[in-house]
Write an enzyme that holds these catalytic residues in place. Structure first.
Site, short mmCIF file in Angstrom:
data_model
loop_
_atom_site.label_atom_id
_atom_site.label_comp_id
_atom_site.label_asym_id
_atom_site.label_seq_id
_atom_site.Cartn_x
_atom_site.Cartn_y
_atom_site.Cartn_z
N GLY A 11 0.72 -1.23 -0.03
CA GLY A 11 -0.25 0.21 -0.05
C GLY A 11 0.84 1.13 -0.01
O GLY A 11 1.81 1.31 -0.74
N VAL A 58 3.33 -9.91 -5.98
CA VAL A 58 3.71 -10.90 -5.09
C VAL A 58 3.93 -12.05 -5.64
O VAL A 58 4.52 -13.08 -5.10
CB VAL A 58 2.87 -10.79 -3.82
CG1 VAL A 58 1.24 -11.44 -4.52
CG2 VAL A 58 2.94 -11.54 -2.77
N ARG A 59 3.06 -12.56 -6.83
CA ARG A 59 3.15 -13.81 -7.22
C ARG A 59 4.33 -13.85 -8.11
O ARG A 59 4.50 -15.22 -8.50
CB ARG A 59 1.95 -14.06 -8.27
CG ARG A 59 0.71 -14.00 -7.44
CD ARG A 59 -0.70 -13.97 -8.31
NE ARG A 59 -0.99 -12.58 -9.01
CZ ARG A 59 -1.84 -12.32 -9.81
NH1 ARG A 59 -2.79 -12.89 -10.08
NH2 ARG A 59 -1.69 -11.00 -10.41
N CYS A 104 -9.60 -7.43 0.41
CA CYS A 104 -10.57 -8.06 1.29
C CYS A 104 -11.76 -7.95 0.26
O CYS A 104 -12.94 -8.35 0.64
CB CYS A 104 -10.66 -7.27 2.41
SG CYS A 104 -11.45 -5.57 2.05
N ARG A 131 -7.76 1.90 1.55
CA ARG A 131 -7.12 0.61 1.44
C ARG A 131 -5.97 0.59 2.58
O ARG A 131 -5.27 -0.61 2.47
CB ARG A 131 -6.53 0.30 0.10
CG ARG A 131 -7.51 -0.14 -0.93
CD ARG A 131 -6.81 -0.67 -2.33
NE ARG A 131 -6.02 0.35 -3.07
CZ ARG A 131 -6.22 1.16 -4.05
NH1 ARG A 131 -7.56 0.93 -4.56
NH2 ARG A 131 -5.41 1.73 -4.54
N TRP A 189 -3.73 0.94 6.21
CA TRP A 189 -3.94 0.60 7.81
C TRP A 189 -3.93 1.85 8.57
O TRP A 189 -3.76 3.01 8.13
CB TRP A 189 -2.74 -0.13 8.42
CG TRP A 189 -2.90 -1.65 7.80
CD1 TRP A 189 -3.76 -2.07 7.09
CD2 TRP A 189 -1.54 -2.38 7.81
NE1 TRP A 189 -3.28 -3.56 6.85
CE2 TRP A 189 -1.94 -3.58 7.06
CE3 TRP A 189 -0.38 -2.13 8.22
CZ2 TRP A 189 -1.11 -4.63 6.95
CZ3 TRP A 189 0.74 -3.43 8.25
CH2 TRP A 189 0.25 -4.56 7.44
#
Length: 908
Positions: free
Chosen positions: A638, A683-684, A706, A887, A889
């Site tokens: 993020g 990330v993949r 989410c 998105r 925190w």
């Protein structure tokens, strides 16, 4: 009475010749009128009126007959039982009323006066259907009436010829081929949310009404059998059979009698005919109680049970269709017999791919095979495990055994053993499936019994008790009578299987309601209020609190039941209405608020240990001289909240590797942290080799998207599809980054996601991470509601959340000068622009220059705990900046979680 002898032959011939000429002249006039006015249509004499799309226009030479009325008016009394009636209509035979001002207005029954030859005789009012005039039989006509009879025949022939030319001109209703009535099918699913308790109450009420109706019919039949009078026998013999439209699933069965009867008798006959008519007697099989496969568009072949229309609470199924109650969700559909197969066709209908993918399909297969094995007397021993958490495996094993038995042809009894017993063929009998225990939620209840003789088990009779009786209302009444303790019943549903206390009010709670509460307690609609009732997590009509800082709802049913009858209406009239959580009083009838509800609610989510795991490894604090800078792997980074918090805490960061795909987020991170973040893309694409190359790491953090996990999203795909699968990328890289055996250096990790997720998804995440989450709501340390689950092994994650001096707890503290906050805290800010609006009236949260206003971007940054202008880079729009913040925190929450790391890593 005139003679009919040979002496009158010449006069009769002359009269017939005059009639023929007169008829030809009228036919020519009619043809001219039709050529001049092609849209005008002639109305038949004596035809019973029926509704049309275009009203007919009477021709000038057509006499007005008092017997011609609308559909709602009765026919002439002379009409015999052989007269045709419109299909499905019931016409009472009574005396017609002539129109006011007509020549027959003063004559009883519409008979013409003497000397008026232009009036249509009563015989002309016979029923005409589809262009054919049906004559009466069994009535002799004298020769003196021959002229009138012939004239009537000529008129009928003319009208018939005219109708032949105008066929279809009046629309489908007047043509020979009738337009079929539209068939209303009820597909799987209800148009609105219906809780299981509400559906069970409806079924119980329909059952009672059906039984009461059956008793009334039985009494009526007994009375009618005792009355063996000749008049009643004549009425029964003269009654024509009831006709039902085959294309209309809701067309009622009607009974007709040749003579007028009293209103009570008519009601009796109609009720008897409608209720006594057998169902599904079209000779196409699939009777009540049979187990079938049904096909609906968009679904695989699905198992179901044929039920009576009484159980659905709707209308009768049309001929060639059946009402089916689907296993799995218990919903109803009308399915034509061509789309049905017997359950014995298991090999061709069972779909293995759907079974592997859809939990509802697995549940349906389990339930139907439970019923099938019970009927066939096939015993499948239940697997007993010492660990209750393994009961899901027991269900899977038992289901696999039943599927193998079904694929083998239901041996040894075969398809014959699947036939329903006599008691299940009763149309008024309600059927309930055995209790299903989903593999991912199997620890909530033991596996169901395998066959009928094991009804003495503890779980099934309790479920039956809840379903068969209005238990909640009865138990609440007993509590009011001081016969029962409210802590011994579930105040949400009325179950006696109480496993814990309700966190907000005095009373118990069962395991099922606990699962619903965990899913729905922090689920909010677009208006910012809870989606469901605070007490029962259900309800179709809810009362919203009028306190701007409260977002709770209470359903009308719970309010009237627990507070008192009429309490809901009183709350509706009260404006503003403060709910039972923020009102000054603590007791409202039986609804008593717990004094320590805030701590109980926190413990309710914190101690939600549905699965027991070994406690995480505890690392002793590192001596100050041996502490080193921290190395961080941040997945789904993020806007680099983790790095910002570590800097605020004064922890030295040696390396910060971030995986992020959003260009705006990457821009913010690069600009605000002066290029100290190493971005590695998707990330993949990160492999174990990369982890070894960039590592070792001391902290792995991340929070996967989410969207497909939140139950607020109706199109969510779950943990195993869409973006939900990205959680497994976090799990994979976390496993690769863990220290190898023998390496005792401190290693910490943190995973975050939304609270409003399905219980099964939460359990799966906990099972993979081998840890239970803690729930932290940012409203305790900020000016916004933001409840999130956190999994991890950080020290002291369960400690109470405490605010600091620098935390801005009120919205007013976050606003610029000259702006006034209308609310003390705002609802959860998401990526959607309307999440800024507050309350049921959708007000903007700020008041400025005597007008409402939205939150500015700098103010939203303060609400989240970010520095002012943190996201103000690259000329991003206000909506783009809100999406980045939605998105991210909450900074105070992450500071609360990261604070213990100062005991392990070097600080500035």
């Amino acid at each position: 009475m005139p003679s009919s002898g040979p002496g009158d032959t010449s006069s009769s011939s002359l009269e017939r010749e005059d009639d023929r000429k007169e008829g030809e002249e009228q036919e020519e006039n009619r043809g001219k009128e039709e050529r001049q006015e092609p849209s005008a249509t002639a109305r038949k004499v004596g035809r019973p009126g029926r509704k049309r799309k275009h009203p007919p226009v009477e021709s000038s030479d057509t006499p007005k007959d008092p017997a011609v009325t609308t559909k709602s008016q009765p026919m002439a009394q002379d009409s015999g039982p052989s007269d045709l009636l419109p299909n499905g209509d019931l016409e009472k035979r009574s005396e017609p009323q002539p129109e006011e001002g007509s020549p027959a207005a003063g004559q009883k029954g519409g008979a013409p006066a003497e000397g008026e030859g232009t009036e249509t005789p009563p015989e002309a009012s016979r029923a005409v259907e589809n262009g054919c005039c049906v004559t009466k039989e069994g009535r002799g006509a004298s020769a003196g009436e021959g002229k009138e009879q012939k004239q009537t025949n000529i008129e009928s022939m003319k009208m018939e010829g005219s109708r032949g030319r105008l066929r279809g001109g009046l629309g489908w209703e007047s043509s020979l081929r009738q337009r079929p009535m539209p068939r209303l099918t009820f597909q799987a699913g209800d148009p609105y949310y219906i809780s299981k308790r509400k559906r069970d109450e409806w079924l119980a009420r329909w059952k009672r009404e059906a039984e009461k109706k059956a008793k009334v019919i039985a009494v009526m039949n007994a009375v009618e059998e005792n009355q063996a009078s000749g008049e009643s026998q004549k009425v029964e013999e003269a009654s024509p059979p009831a006709v039902q439209q085959p294309t209309d699933p809701a067309s009622p069965t009607v009974a007709t009698t040749p003579e007028p009867v009293g209103g009570d008798a008519g009601d009796k006959n109609a009720t008897k005919a409608a209720d006594d008519e057998p169902e599904y007697e079209d000779g196409r099989g699939f009777g009540i109680g049979e187990l079938v496969w049904g096909k609906l568009r968009g679904f695989s072949w699905w198992p179901g049970r044929i039920v009576s229309w009484w159980m659905t609470g709707r209308s009768r199924a049309a001929e060639g269709t059946r009402w089916v109650m689907w296993f799995g969700d218990g919903k109803f559909s009308v399915v034509c017999v061509e789309k049905l197969m017997p359950l014995s066709s298991f090999c061709s209908a069972f779909h293995q791919a759907t079974y592997n993918k859809q939990p509802m399909y697995r549940k349906a297969i389990y339930e139907v095979l439970q019923v099938a094995s019970s009927r066939a007397g096939k015993l499948f021993p239940a697997c007993h495990d010492s660990d209750e958490s393994d009961s899901g495996k027991a269900v899977e094993v038992q289901n696999k055994q039943m599927i193998e038995w079904a694929l083998g042809g239901f041996q040894p009894s075969g398809p014959k053993g699947l036939e329903p017993p006599e008691e299940e063929k009763n149309p008024y009998k309600e059927v309930y499936t055995d209790m299903w225990v989903e593999p991912e939620a199997a620890a909530y209840a033991p596996p169901p019994p395998a066959k009928k003789p094991r009804k003495s088990t503890t779980e099934k009779p309790k479920v039956k008790e809840i379903i068969d009786e209005r238990t909640r209302e009865r138990l609440v009444y007993e509590v009011r009578q001081k016969c029962r303790n409210i802590e011994d019943i579930c105040i949400s549903c009325g179950s006696l299987n109480v496993t814990l206390e309700h966190p907000l009010f005095i009373g118990g709670m069962c395991q099922n309601c606990k699962n619903c509460f965990l899913e729905c307690a922090y689920q909010y609609d677009d208006d910012g209020y809870q989606s469901y009732c605070t007490i029962c997590c259900g309800g179709r009509e809810v009362l919203m609190c009028g306190n701007n800082n409260c977002c709770r709802c209470f359903c009308v049913e719970c309010v009237d039941l627990l507070v008192g009858p009429g309490a809901a209406q009183a709350a509706i009239k009260e404006d503003p209405w403060n709910c039972y959580m923020c009102g000054h009083k603590g007791t409202y009838g039986l609804l008593r608020r717990r004094e320590d509800w805030p701590s109980r609610l926190q413990m309710f989510f914190a101690n939600n240990h549905d699965q027991e795991f070994d406690p995480p490894k505890v690392y002793p604090p590192v001596p100050a001289e041996k502490r080193k800078p921290i190395r961080v792997l941040s997945l789904f980074d993020g806007i680099a909240t983790g790095l910002l918090v570590l800097k605020d805490l004064g922890i030295q960061v040696d390396r910060y590797i971030a995986s992020e795909v959003c260009e705006d987020s990457i821009t913010v991170g690069m600009v605000r942290h002066q290029g100290k973040i190493m971005y590695v893309g998707d990330v993949r694409s990160v492999t174990q080799k990369h982890i070894q190359e960039w590592g070792p790491f001391d902290l792995v953090i991340g929070g996967s998207p989410c969207n497909d996990l939140s139950i607020v999203n109706p199109a969510r795909k779950g943990l195993y599809e869409g973006t939900g699968r990205l959680f497994f990328e976090f799990y994979r890289l976390l496993h690769d980054a863990r220290p190898k055996e023998g390496d005792d250096r401190p290693f910490f990790w943190l995973f975050e996601n939304v609270v409003a997720m399905g219980v099964s998804d939460k359990r799966d995440i906990s099972r993979f991470l081998e840890s239970n989450p803690v729930m932290i709501d940012a409203k305790e340390v900020s000016a916004a509601h933001r409840a999130r689950y956190f999994w991890g092994n950080l020290p002291g994650m369960n400690r109470p959340l405490a605010s600091t001096v620098n935390d801005k707890l009120e919205l007013q503290e976050c606003l610029e000068h000259g702006r006034i906050a209308k609310f003390s805290k705002v609802r959860t800010i998401t990526t959607r622009s309307n999440s800024i609006k507050q309350g049921k009236d959708q007000h903007f949260p700020v008041f400025m220059n005597e007008k409402e206003d939205i939150l500015w971007c700098t103010e939203m940054e303060r609400v989240f705990g970010f520095p002012v202008h943190y996201t103000d880079v690259s000329n991003m729009s206000r909506l783009a900046r809100q999406r980045l913040l939605g998105r991210s925190w909450s900074v105070p929450v992450i500071r609360h979680l990261f604070a213990p790391l100062k005991e392990y890593f070097a600080c500035v």
